[in-house]
Scaffold this active site. Sequence first.
Site: not given
Length: 917
Positions: A27, A100, A109, A111, A367, A485, A796, A863, A883
């Site tokens: 903030k 704040r 919400g 804090m 934000r 909220h 594999s 796999c 892969y």
Amino acid sequence: MAKKYVYSFGGGKADGNESMKNLLGGKGANLAEMAGHPNLRLPVPPGFTLTTEVCTYYYQNKKKYPAELKAEVNKAMSKVEAIMGKKFGDTVNPLLVSVRSGARKSMPGMMETILNTGLTEKTIPGLVKQTGNERFVYDAYRRLIMMYSDVVMEKAAGIEPEHDEGIRKQLEKIMGVMKKEKNVTNDTDLNAEDLKKLCVLFKAKIKETLKTEFPDDPYAQLWGGISAVFASWNGKRAISYRRIEGIPDEWGTAVNVQSMVFGNMGDDSATGVAFTRNPGNGERNFYGEYLVNAQGEDVVAGIRTPAPINAYSQSDHNKALVTLEKCMPVCYKQLDDIQKRLEKHYHDMQDIEFTIEKGKLFMLQCRIGKRNGPAAVRMAVDMVKEKLTTPENAVSRVTPAQLDELLHPIIDPKAELATKPITKGLPAGPGGAAGMIVFSAADAVAWAKEGKKVILVREETNPEDVEGMRVAEAILTARGGMTSHAALVARGWGKCCIVGCGDMHVEGKTIKVGGKILKEGEWITLNGTKGTVYEGQLKMIDASSENQVLNDFLKICDKFRTLKIRTNADTPDDANKARQFGAEGIGLFRTEHMFYGKGGEQPLFILRKMIISKSVEERRKALAELFPFAKSDIKGTMEAMKGFATTIRLLDPPLHEFVPREAKARAELAAALGISAEEFAKRADALHESNPMMGHRGVRLGVTYPEVSEMQVRAILEAAAELTKAGVKVEPEIMIPVVCTVKELSDQLELFKRIHDEVAKKYGVKKIPHMFGTMIEIPRAALTANKIAEVAQFFSFGTNDLTQMTFGFSRDDIGGFLPDYLNKGILPEDPFQSIDQEGVGELIDIGIKRGRSTKKDLKVGICGEHGGEPKSIDFCHRVGMNYVSCSPFRVPIARLAAAQAALRNKPAAKKAKKGKK
Ligand code: PEP
Ligand code: MG
């Protein structure tokens, strides 16, 4: 230079900027950017930020502040005073401030906040004179008293209220009594005199309950507020939220002190929250809500239903209310212009808070806006098209969990059509969910622990509910708007959520809606995309049908990833599905799976005959019968893969798993084999093993019953030869499971070569395309990989078994003790879900290195189940696999995770070149 603890912003200037989030919090950094950046210089009420380092200092020094902090705060306050032309604590023209929190990462919400700080007996008359509005001033004062006594004098002081009756509740009761006496329902119906009386009553109650006076000194209020915000960093709900979100405790929060502007100064004032694009579906439209004559907390608290800012933001729920565009056109236009500039400046969707005080617009916050999965994907694709951001950024902005939301279940449309909703609210989180009703967060947690699916139903949620919200399948509230909220938190988590079901009444442990009463434990089903609620448990289906935006996004991902994505599929249907999702081959075809599922009865019967056979002849007879089934399944699957490789694993699991238990099936088999029931039981018992997972399975079967391997190899090669002849490109990879020594592999290779030559001869070709390789799923195989690579053309990693055998945890029985291991922190997470990089990962790394020391270009994949898990995929990328292979539905997630792994692990030099944007 001495450390700077306080950063000012306002009046077109700022000490900090957006890049200083770690120090100023999200903030604070954004306020500085909005106020001071030459491209923006927005109307931000001036203020200052106490850095996160003050918070750290505070906790490291027994809740004391650095010595120089006070002087820095005073100096910063003077700057604010100069810009505002007001003075903090002045009797003639007093300045009021908000205090704040602001952590690095938004914790909505979680804090505390104190508004109207600086109102005292002495400053009240001055403000009354300045505003000419006594009612407004006393309303602000009673709000300050309520907030301050609750947050600073009770919570931050660590006072546990008796009978769960906190001071705020007690003060609300007093206010309720006054409203009753005056026979009014709204707070706004109380006049200045009433509020004045209320403040006196409030202060007396505070003294009586908390044994201290409400402070009447502006600086005492300010420091009380600052300390309370720092204390709230270690409040219960903030800690819970940090655990869930993985935010480190040591980050600390910053504190923002900012001059107050008022959205509640009459009908020419307002406050609101808006997004530069729709956070629910990603559409490029300005979207938001506002309230006339209200303070910011009123919008987020969800107590009044907010109005839409423009026609686009209208819904069934709020369409009767006047839009901001109509109500205050000049301010709306200015706001619209600012939101466009903000998005362009930040190259991303912004969540903004604004206040209009007597017709003048102020920006309180901006934000990066939280968004759900569908919105995240759409915005990423659109922003690349608009050249607002780079493809790299677009890829890193969508989390695998968000992508998962697009693949989430929805209510079966047929089932939905056949029934009528019992209520409708705002669609705050997409997808469908069914669950049993619970009415408290604590119950949600307890029921979920018992394995029950729950839907948390609340009048409205508050930050104390986060743990319950987390475990619930979905959240349903009677009140609140899209920025309430519940909506905010659910969106962040991509959870199905409906808010503001106005005609639903929550009374104790019942819901009353449209003449119906629903009780705790009853099932309901939610459509979070439409906002509709149904009684009972409706059928769910997956929503992953052709989705153009998803495909466009995945194509962007594909530009960056180096890992190929394969799938684990054992039927042509699964193979086709996986191809639609973008699979580039099959990494694991478990041959035994074709005996289960659709059309599996006959081959399963023959397989059982083969298992229970005693002589090679008997077995060969059964295998010959089985052959056409195996061949046709393999052929269909390879055909669906259209030229991509298909890894077919020879039979793996313990044979006795296939022996039927029911008498009827046993009798039928015995008859087919021409043996007695006693003989059948004898043969079945002989197959029993004490520890089948480490018993006669995998390659061990091929070694003792070579005819079983022969049949499978022949089926694969004949299928391949026929497809090749028909002009279909095929690439079968024959994979041998549960190998622990190279000699097992040599044994099977010899067999393979013999069959290959026979089949090649039969089809009149020299060579049938193929590769021959092995799974690495036993630690010994990883450690001797250099030798194994002399025979194997590919590896594999079967990380399910490799995890089982490395930890010595049975993959089937870990459930019995895993919860305790997780609770006690002995294991950080379930190693069968995410690769244990320290142990199992080390074996994989060793296996690859040793394997490639023998064969430089050895093809390596994974796999096990981990192949579709994002953290494990990052690991696979780093150790240099070719892969990953996962179930069809996880293929899109794997494509994203592989792209993010490639970007995250890009060599530093290349990263730097790409620039900041
Ligand atoms: C493995 O062990 O990781 C594997 C893929 O094989 P299965 O799960 O079939 O044992
Ligand atoms: Mg295995």
